[in-house]
Design an enzyme around this catalytic site. Structure first.
Site, PDB file in Angstrom:
ATOM      1  N   SER A 137     -27.716 -39.051 -97.196  1.00 15.02           N
ATOM      2  CA  SER A 137     -27.533 -40.504 -97.182  1.00 15.02           C
ATOM      3  C   SER A 137     -26.198 -40.921 -97.795  1.00 15.02           C
ATOM      4  O   SER A 137     -25.594 -41.903 -97.355  1.00 15.02           O
ATOM      5  CB  SER A 137     -28.694 -41.173 -97.919  1.00 15.02           C
ATOM      6  OG  SER A 137     -28.799 -40.677 -99.239  1.00 15.02           O
ATOM      7  N   ASP A 185     -18.945 -34.379 -99.648  1.00 12.23           N
ATOM      8  CA  ASP A 185     -20.376 -34.161 -99.422  1.00 12.23           C
ATOM      9  C   ASP A 185     -21.163 -34.693-100.621  1.00 12.23           C
ATOM     10  O   ASP A 185     -20.614 -34.822-101.720  1.00 12.23           O
ATOM     11  CB  ASP A 185     -20.638 -32.653 -99.238  1.00 12.23           C
ATOM     12  CG  ASP A 185     -21.950 -32.365 -98.516  1.00 12.23           C
ATOM     13  OD1 ASP A 185     -22.759 -33.290 -98.333  1.00 12.23           O
ATOM     14  OD2 ASP A 185     -22.168 -31.197 -98.147  1.00 12.23           O
ATOM     15  N   ALA A 237     -24.840 -34.447-103.126  1.00 10.95           N
ATOM     16  CA  ALA A 237     -25.527 -33.362-103.855  1.00 10.95           C
ATOM     17  C   ALA A 237     -26.861 -33.900-104.353  1.00 10.95           C
ATOM     18  O   ALA A 237     -27.045 -35.114-104.500  1.00 10.95           O
ATOM     19  CB  ALA A 237     -24.691 -32.880-105.026  1.00 10.95           C
ATOM     20  N   GLY A 240     -29.122 -29.224-100.488  1.00  8.49           N
ATOM     21  CA  GLY A 240     -30.071 -28.743 -99.490  1.00  8.49           C
ATOM     22  C   GLY A 240     -31.323 -29.576 -99.382  1.00  8.49           C
ATOM     23  O   GLY A 240     -32.230 -29.232 -98.633  1.00  8.49           O
ATOM     24  N   GLU A 246     -23.309 -26.528 -94.989  1.00  5.78           N
ATOM     25  CA  GLU A 246     -22.547 -27.209 -96.057  1.00  5.78           C
ATOM     26  C   GLU A 246     -21.778 -26.187 -96.894  1.00  5.78           C
ATOM     27  O   GLU A 246     -20.623 -26.412 -97.270  1.00  5.78           O
ATOM     28  CB  GLU A 246     -23.487 -27.998 -96.958  1.00  5.78           C
ATOM     29  CG  GLU A 246     -24.038 -29.250 -96.294  1.00  5.78           C
ATOM     30  CD  GLU A 246     -25.024 -30.013 -97.157  1.00  5.78           C
ATOM     31  OE1 GLU A 246     -25.147 -31.232 -96.967  1.00  5.78           O
ATOM     32  OE2 GLU A 246     -25.678 -29.400 -98.020  1.00  5.78           O
TER      33      GLU A 246
HETATM   34  O1  LIG Z   1     -29.010 -30.865 -97.200  1.00  8.25           O
HETATM   35  C1  LIG Z   1     -28.587 -31.936 -97.620  1.00  8.25           C
HETATM   36  C2  LIG Z   1     -27.481 -32.101 -98.534  1.00  8.25           C
HETATM   37  O2  LIG Z   1     -27.261 -31.053 -99.421  1.00  8.25           O
HETATM   38  C3  LIG Z   1     -27.311 -33.471 -99.173  1.00  8.25           C
HETATM   39  O3  LIG Z   1     -25.947 -33.594 -99.424  1.00  8.25           O
HETATM   40  C4  LIG Z   1     -28.080 -33.664-100.449  1.00  8.25           C
HETATM   41  O4  LIG Z   1     -29.463 -33.451-100.200  1.00  8.25           O
HETATM   42  C5  LIG Z   1     -27.879 -35.062-101.027  1.00  8.25           C
HETATM   43  O5  LIG Z   1     -28.366 -36.024-100.154  1.00  8.25           O
HETATM   44  P1  LIG Z   1     -28.379 -37.575-100.508  1.00  8.25           P
HETATM   45  O6  LIG Z   1     -26.977 -38.026-100.531  1.00  8.25           O
HETATM   46  O7  LIG Z   1     -29.181 -38.182 -99.386  1.00  8.25           O
HETATM   47  O8  LIG Z   1     -29.083 -37.712-101.830  1.00  8.25           O
END
Ligand SMILES: O=C[C@H](O)[C@H](O)[C@H](O)COP(=O)(O)O
Length: 232
Positions: free
Chosen positions: A30, A83, A85, A97, A105
């Site tokens: 997200s 990216d 995390a 992940g 990634e």
């Molecule tokens: O597999 C997904 C990734 O590693 C995402 O970057 C991680 O889960 C963070 O996602 P979010 O920004 O939605 O918290």
């Protein structure tokens, strides 16, 4: 400021590191999606970048919004990856992940000269592990791999439930066609030792510990943006 707005602010601050002509690794999740939206606005007004997406989901969003894409085979060396995390510790070791994209990634981050992590403050932790560690495993022999993971963790004093990630009543399948085990070990003080132990298990494809890959974290909180640098 709500959680989404914080993600947007972190993404906006990271966008300042993107310059014309860059070859970009583009993350998943997200927070990374907010980055893609802002990047697309720049592209629409003339910025020239080329991106390697870290998931089919990110590829679809980039295509929809007009962000030019290439593959890592065509462009195997990247200038910068941005990216999200799931957890970030003070050394900028990460757990990633949560969205199941950790393998691509990690390959993309490793092919990049720099990686910037974008997140809201809730992702900062003293010690990794409250977020279950995603471990991508081959479908073949998944149960045997799970037992081997538990044994390797126990050798390091780590234990806890290891569950097969499910979605809609079926095992979640990654873009690479693998399964994900989510390991709730609790605090992981010895990330390097666990990483090495997991890599030694044949059925483990990759795990979500990102060690020594992120150079900067751009973290948005109620008091603004904090930039954390990895120790040299
Ligand atoms: O597999 C997904 C990734 O590693 C995402 O970057 C991680 O889960 C963070 O996602 P979010 O920004 O939605 O918290």
């Amino acid at each position: 400021m709500d959680a989404r707005q914080l993600k947007i602010e972190a993404a906006r601050a990271a966008l300042a590191h993107v310059t014309d002509g860059m070859r970009l690794g583009i993350g998943t999740g997200s927070t990374a999606e907010e980055f893609v939206r802002l990047l697309a606005e720049k592209v629409a007004t003339g910025m020239t970048v080329i991106g390697v997406p870290t998931s089919e989901r990110t590829a679809a969003l980039c295509s929809e919004l007009g962000v030019p894409l290439t593959t890592l085979d065509e462009t195997p060396e990247l200038d910068l990856t941005i990216d999200g995390a799931d957890e970030i510790d003070p050394e900028l070791t990460l757990i990633k992940g949560g969205g199941g994209a950790l393998l691509r990634e990690k390959i993309v981050a490793a092919a990049s000269a720099r990686m910037i992590v974008i997140a809201d403050r809730s992702k900062l932790v003293e010690t990794l592990g409250a977020f279950p560690l995603p471990i991508e495993v081959n479908r073949f022999g998944r149960r045997a791999t799970e037992i081997a993971v538990a044994a390797a963790a126990a050798e390091l004093g780590l234990s806890g439930p290891i569950t097969l990630r499910m979605t809609g009543g079926q095992p979640f399948v990654t873009d690479g066609g693998h399964f994900i085990l989510d390991a709730s070990f609790g605090r992981i003080p010895n990330t390097r030792a666990l990483s090495n132990a997991l890599h030694a298990i044949p059925g483990v494809v990759e795990h979500g510990l990102f060690i020594g890959l992120a150079s900067v974290a751009v973290v948005a909180g109620a008091n603004g943006i904090e930039t954390v640098h990895a120790p040299r």
